[in-house]
Design a protein around this motif. Structure first.
Motif: not given
Length: 302
Positions: A50-71
Motif C-alpha cells: 500500500a505504501l509503494r502504491l501511494a507513492n507511485r500515485l503521487v509520482g514519488n519513488p516507491e521507497p519514499a516516506a509517507a504517513l501511516e495512520t491507524t484506524m
C-alpha cells in the motif's frame, strides 16, 4: 529581491502541518533491513504494498516516506500546492472540505486541509504527499520504530514535517478500487526453532484450532487468543534472536506473532515462524487466524 517575510513563506511551503494526529500516525518507508545483527529490526510500513502504491500515485519513488495512520485517520495542512494519495485501509478523504476518492492522485491547493477519516475496513491507511516526507533518516530509513524509538516519534497535534521537492508528475489513473481485508486468515508457518519445547498436543492445537486477534495487538506484535499451547520443557530459555513472523509463546500459552517493530531477541520459545506477515497488516481485532503447514519433524497434522 526578497525580504525575510518572503523567505519565511518559501520555507513554510516546504512543510506540512499536523492538525489532528489521530490515535497512532507515524512516518513510514520501507524500513531498515539488514541491521538485525546489531539489534535493529526492519520496522517500516506494515503494509509495504500500500505504501509503494501511494507513492507511485503521487509520482514519488516507491521507497519514499509517507504517513501511516491507524484506524482513526489524521488531518494535515499543505502549505504549497501538491498532490496526495491514500491507499491501504479505505476511509473518507476530504480536501478543502470536499469529499474526494481514495486510491488515486488528488490535487491539493496551497493552504488546503487534507482530512483522512477513520478506516471503514482494515487498520492502516497510507497518505503519500508528492515530494515525500523528508525527516532526517536514521540508519538509512525515515521510519518510526515504536519499540526501539528510532526515527521520528509518532505524530502529535501541531507537529510540522518537511516535504521534499517534487520529481515527477502523478500517475495517470483516476481511481483504484478498495479491496476489503478477509474476516479470516490462513497463515502458513514453518515449525521451530523451539518446537521441541512444546508437547505434541500444543503443535496439534496450533495447527488444528482457530485463534482470534486480540485488542492489544500493535506494530510490535499480533496477540492471539485461543487454545493454550502447553510446554514440554518447564525451564527458562536464555534470550536468543527472533525474526519477523516468529510465533512466540509466553508463559500463559497464548501465541504472539512478531510484526514490523518486533524486538530482535526474546526469552520465550518460538514454536513456529510465518512465511509472510503481510496478511496481518490490515487485520482488525476479532479477525480469525488459522495456521497451516508445512510441518517439520515427526508430528503429523491432525
Amino acid at each position: 529581491m526578497s525580504g525575510p517575510r518572503e523567505s519565511a513563506r518559501r520555507d513554510e511551503a516546504q512543510w506540512i502541518e499536523v492538525l489532528r494526529a489521530g490515535g497512532l500516525t507515524t512516518v513510514q518507508d520501507l524500513g531498515r533491513p539488514g541491521w538485525a545483527h546489531l539489534g535493529v529490526p526492519r520496522s517500516g510500513a506494515m503494509d509495504p504494498y500500500a505504501l509503494r502504491l501511494a507513492n507511485r500515485l503521487v509520482g514519488n519513488p516507491e521507497p519514499a516516506a509517507a504517513l501511516e495512520t491507524t484506524m482513526t485517520g489524521c488531518t494535515v495542512r499543505l502549505h504549497r500546492a501538491g498532490t496526495v494519495a491514500v491507499t491501504g485501509a479505505p476511509a473518507v478523504l476530504r480536501v478543502g472540505g470536499r469529499a474526494v476518492d481514495t486510491g488515486g492522485p488528488v490535487a491539493v491547493p496551497a493552504g488546503a486541509v487534507v482530512e483522512l477519516g477513520p478506516a471503514r475496513q482494515g487498520v492502516r491507511s497510507y497518505l503519500a504527499i508528492a515530494g515525500g516526507i523528508t525527516v532526517e533518516p536514521v540508519l538509512g530509513s525515515r521510519a518510526t520504530d515504536t519499540l526501539s524509538g528510532l526515527g521520528p516519534a509518532p505524530l502529535t497535534d501541531g507537529d510540522t514535517l518537511p516535504v521534499g521537492p517534487v520529481t515527477a508528475g502523478p500517475a495517470p489513473v483516476d481511481f483504484l478500487p478498495d479491496v476489503p481485508p478477509p474476516a479470516e486468515l490462513d497463515l502458513r508457518v514453518r515449525l521451530g526453532p523451539r518446537q521441541d519445547w512444546f508437547t505434541p498436543e500444543a503443535v496439534r492445537a496450533l495447527l488444528g484450532t482457530a485463534y482470534t486477534i486480540g485488542s492489544m495487538s500493535n506494530r510490535v506484535g499480533a496477540r492471539l487468543a485461543g487454545a493454550a499451547l502447553p510446554r514440554a520443557v518447564p525451564g527458562e530459555l536464555p534470550s536468543e534472536g527472533v525474526v519477523l513472523g516468529a510465533v512466540q509463546v509466553p508463559a500463559d500459552g497464548q501465541p504472539l506473532i512478531f510484526l514490523a517493530d518486533h524486538p530482535t531477541t526474546g526469552g520465550y520459545p518460538v514454536i513456529a515462524v510465518l512465511d509472510d506477515v503481510l496478511p496481518l497488516a490490515q487485520a482488525r481485532p476479532g479477525t480469525i487466524v488459522r495456521f497451516h503447514g508445512p510441518v517439520a519433524g515427526p508430528i503429523a497434522r491432525p
